[in-house]
Design a protein around this motif. Sequence first.
Motif, PDB file in Angstrom:
ATOM      1  N   GLU A  25       0.847  -1.183   0.000  1.00 44.56           N
ATOM      2  CA  GLU A  25       0.000   0.000   0.000  1.00 44.56           C
ATOM      3  C   GLU A  25       0.887   1.238   0.000  1.00 44.56           C
ATOM      4  O   GLU A  25       1.837   1.325   0.772  1.00 44.56           O
ATOM      5  N   GLU A  70      -9.479   4.189  -5.312  1.00 41.56           N
ATOM      6  CA  GLU A  70      -8.220   3.446  -5.182  1.00 41.56           C
ATOM      7  C   GLU A  70      -7.760   2.907  -6.523  1.00 41.56           C
ATOM      8  O   GLU A  70      -8.567   2.658  -7.431  1.00 41.56           O
ATOM      9  N   LYS A  90      -1.678  -1.469  -3.782  1.00 38.80           N
ATOM     10  CA  LYS A  90      -2.834  -0.582  -3.769  1.00 38.80           C
ATOM     11  C   LYS A  90      -2.353   0.838  -3.523  1.00 38.80           C
ATOM     12  O   LYS A  90      -1.572   1.083  -2.610  1.00 38.80           O
TER      13      LYS A  90
END
Length: 259
Positions: free
Chosen positions: A203, A239, A251
């Motif tokens: 992330e 996202e 992500k």
Amino acid sequence: MTMSKSMPHTDPKKLVIKLGGSMLAGLHSSFFDSLKKYLSEGYQIVIVHGGGPMINEELEKNNIAYKTVNGIRYTSKEAVGIVQNALVEKVNPFLTNQLLSANIQTVGLNGMDGSIFESDFLDEHVYGYVGKIQKVHDEKIQSYLHSGQIPVIACFGATSDGIPLNINGDTVASDIALAIKAEALVLVTDTNGIKIQGEVKEEVNPEEINDWINSEDIFGGMIPKVKAAVECLESGIPEIHIVNQYFEGTKIAKEGVRL
């Protein structure tokens, strides 16, 4: 990559999936299984594709040199017809046939007639016959989605007076994702996401991406990919995922966002 399974029946969530050209010849059955899973959960899906390896092969056959500028393929006047043939006449039918063989209803599309999107030169002096999208006709795309089909869109368009234009696939995908208000933009590549000093980041946020571009930890073709992702985030797409064909990777979301 995980998504929420609950959604109103009257307001299906949408995914835009961009397939890198290097992925097309070797898609595993699990990729198609994942698409079916998302469809069964009520998602509507749009696929945008490139075709780099096929384009390179055809250019080499015709002894035409190629290069990238700022991560974007420079497209000369002599090359643009070959790029068009590779994307529209070869890669797009190949991918739609793969989906149909997996019992996934689909329709092959491109931006040449202006019905899906309208385009113009990005910067002819710098990039040659490379385009940028001026307008996405989201209602046309929605009509295919409502009929239960996956639109499969080649990243190729034309000016209003018919001059053919090669368009970067990542920017096509991001523009379409914004136009149809997609829940997420998924960039499927031959990498497992954003890799920094040998480590895949699960992330990340836009601030980290800008730092890595400045430090040159992010470079080459990944630059337009992550820039398009950040622009999507800033414009309202919740996202972005940069993943392999098994939907494993990175992500990208604004700091503090957890969907």
